[in-house]
Enzyme design. Sequence first.
Site, PDB file in Angstrom:
ATOM      1  N   LYS A 140     -10.626  -0.125  10.575  1.00  0.00           N
ATOM      2  CA  LYS A 140     -10.684  -1.338   9.720  1.00  0.00           C
ATOM      3  C   LYS A 140     -11.204  -2.476  10.527  1.00  0.00           C
ATOM      4  CE  LYS A 140      -7.424   0.019   6.149  1.00  0.00           C
ATOM      5  NZ  LYS A 140      -8.150   0.551   5.042  1.00  0.00           N
ATOM      6  N   ASP A 187       3.218  -4.070   8.011  1.00  0.00           N
ATOM      7  CA  ASP A 187       1.965  -3.430   7.822  1.00  0.00           C
ATOM      8  C   ASP A 187       0.637  -4.343   8.115  1.00  0.00           C
ATOM      9  OD1 ASP A 187      -0.427  -2.378   6.935  1.00  0.00           O
ATOM     10  OD2 ASP A 187       0.500  -1.659   4.837  1.00  0.00           O
ATOM     11  N   HIS A 219       1.013  -1.154  -0.010  1.00  0.00           N
ATOM     12  CA  HIS A 219      -0.010  -0.021   0.116  1.00  0.00           C
ATOM     13  C   HIS A 219       1.032   1.245  -0.057  1.00  0.00           C
ATOM     14  CE1 HIS A 219      -2.767   2.988   1.886  1.00  0.00           C
ATOM     15  NE2 HIS A 219      -3.713   2.286   1.566  1.00  0.00           N
ATOM     16  N   CYS A 238      -4.807   2.574  -3.634  1.00  0.00           N
ATOM     17  CA  CYS A 238      -3.553   3.089  -2.986  1.00  0.00           C
ATOM     18  C   CYS A 238      -2.551   2.022  -3.038  1.00  0.00           C
ATOM     19  CB  CYS A 238      -3.563   3.284  -1.471  1.00  0.00           C
ATOM     20  SG  CYS A 238      -5.070   4.623  -1.241  1.00  0.00           S
TER      21      CYS A 238
END
Lengths: 409, 144
Positions: free
Chosen positions: A224, A198, A121, A364
């Site tokens: 999220k 991540d 990302h 993204c």
Amino acid sequence: MNAHEIKKLFPILDQNVNGSPLVYLDSAATSQKPISVIEEVSKYYREYNSNVHRGVHTLGTMATDRYEGAREKVRKFIHASSIEEVIFTRGTTTSINTIAASYARASLKQGDEIVISYMEHHSNVIPWQQVAKQTGAVLKYLPLQEDGTISLDDVRNTVTGNTKIVSIMYVSNVLGVINPIKDIARIAHENGAVMVVDGAQAAPHLKVDVQDLDCDFFAFSGHKMCGPTGIGVLYGKKQLLENMEPVEFGGEMIDFVDQYESTWKELPWKFEGGTPIIAGAIGLGAAIDFLESIGLDEIEAHEHKLAAYALEQMSGIDGMTIYGPKSAAQRAGVITFNLSDVHPHDVATVLDADGIAVRAGHHCAQPLMRWLKVSATARASFYLYNTEEDIDKLVQGLVKTKEYFSNVF
Amino acid sequence: MSFNNLDTLYRQVIMDHYKNPRNKGILDNGNLTVDMNNPTCGDRIRLTMNVDGGVVKDAKFEGEGCSISMSSASMMTQAVKGKDIDTALKLSSIFSEMMQGNEYDEDIDLGDIEALQGVSKFPARIKCATLAWKAMEKGLKETK
């Protein structure tokens, strides 16, 4: 678990959009919030809104207790060994930027290497591009296999003795791939590099154990995983965090302020300059309670089932291209696709007309889009409140989209 | 929502421009090049124009994007060819008003462009439609 019952706990999902019941398939962008999270945030503002770590009044103490209580919930949730390793941030982006601006800028020099992958990302690409420019380090990309997975042979060939940082996403927001983080971390460590993860798409969907993964840093976002926007977490191993300088200076993070010199609070607060995101952290704590009441293993199994069903149903549509592994076993609940020559924005608009929310665009992940040789894709992503009926509606919507565009063309 | 509502967006003339774009490519004798992206969705356009004596003599576009952005680019190049800079910029501001659902000067014949009126009812798609126009505006304003 019963997704139909869980769905009822999310007030937003009980509505019509453009005249049809909402089918929300964009949880990889942001998840919806259960009533318990909404109420917990509201309760803070209604009953004990106060600043934390200052003052002696009752509400201030309550706010501090709940804020720090949320930190303990996060610690348990990711299996960190102490709360000193759990820093509240604005989200995954801020967490990775903090690692880049503090740890990486101070420790990297000319010729050192940073290794990321083609599926990252932007928030796990650009901070490293900047660090490379600032320090003279070299940014290297791990190639991907044909099906979008990472091979450990490639990791061994790319990570060298000069590599100081390896930063990889746990679960891809586009391909849905679950990466072998534990193995990648081991290879990074064998070469003397630190492992950054991540975890934005992992924390909501599977059990995270930072000690088992043996990662050095782990970043994720609250929004999220059923929590509020504007709150996230940076986990770091204590000995690394202790030697890092704060990135933001001001109130809250100081120990003693002299005219020309100051000292910092101990961990984790030295990284939390300014009034923290109190309601956000409390909301994240409530989201963790909610997810744990259902069970992360249950959630992961449910999403695997949905992904398998969606892969099967969607691949039956004529002209459908699905990106990433063909088998649901290697996947989280993310299906990225293109429908013959209909542009993904047009797909999303036609689906939206029937109340079906999907994402369209580059997600993204422009380096990944180039690797896939597409400019944009459409994406359906699932969470614990989605059902097989939602996927049936998606499939019907896609068939309809195809018909509609074959008529207009 | 039924297909009828979608029909206000995907008009026949829009689909025609999407499938058979006019002025697609790069001008050999272009003296003005503008690259523009829509960072939220990844659409991109390269607009080349030949501007001489204050007049847009020729215009071509190349790019990637959805039916709305590409058909709008096709219509835009068609509309500005042969127009002087001020008229081209005027068209652009009329287009912008149209996209926001505002009143605009109806004395000016917009031709095919009128078909894009329906986009104003789909707020998420307005940026698709305006990409090429913004590129044209940026290029022409630089010449002034």
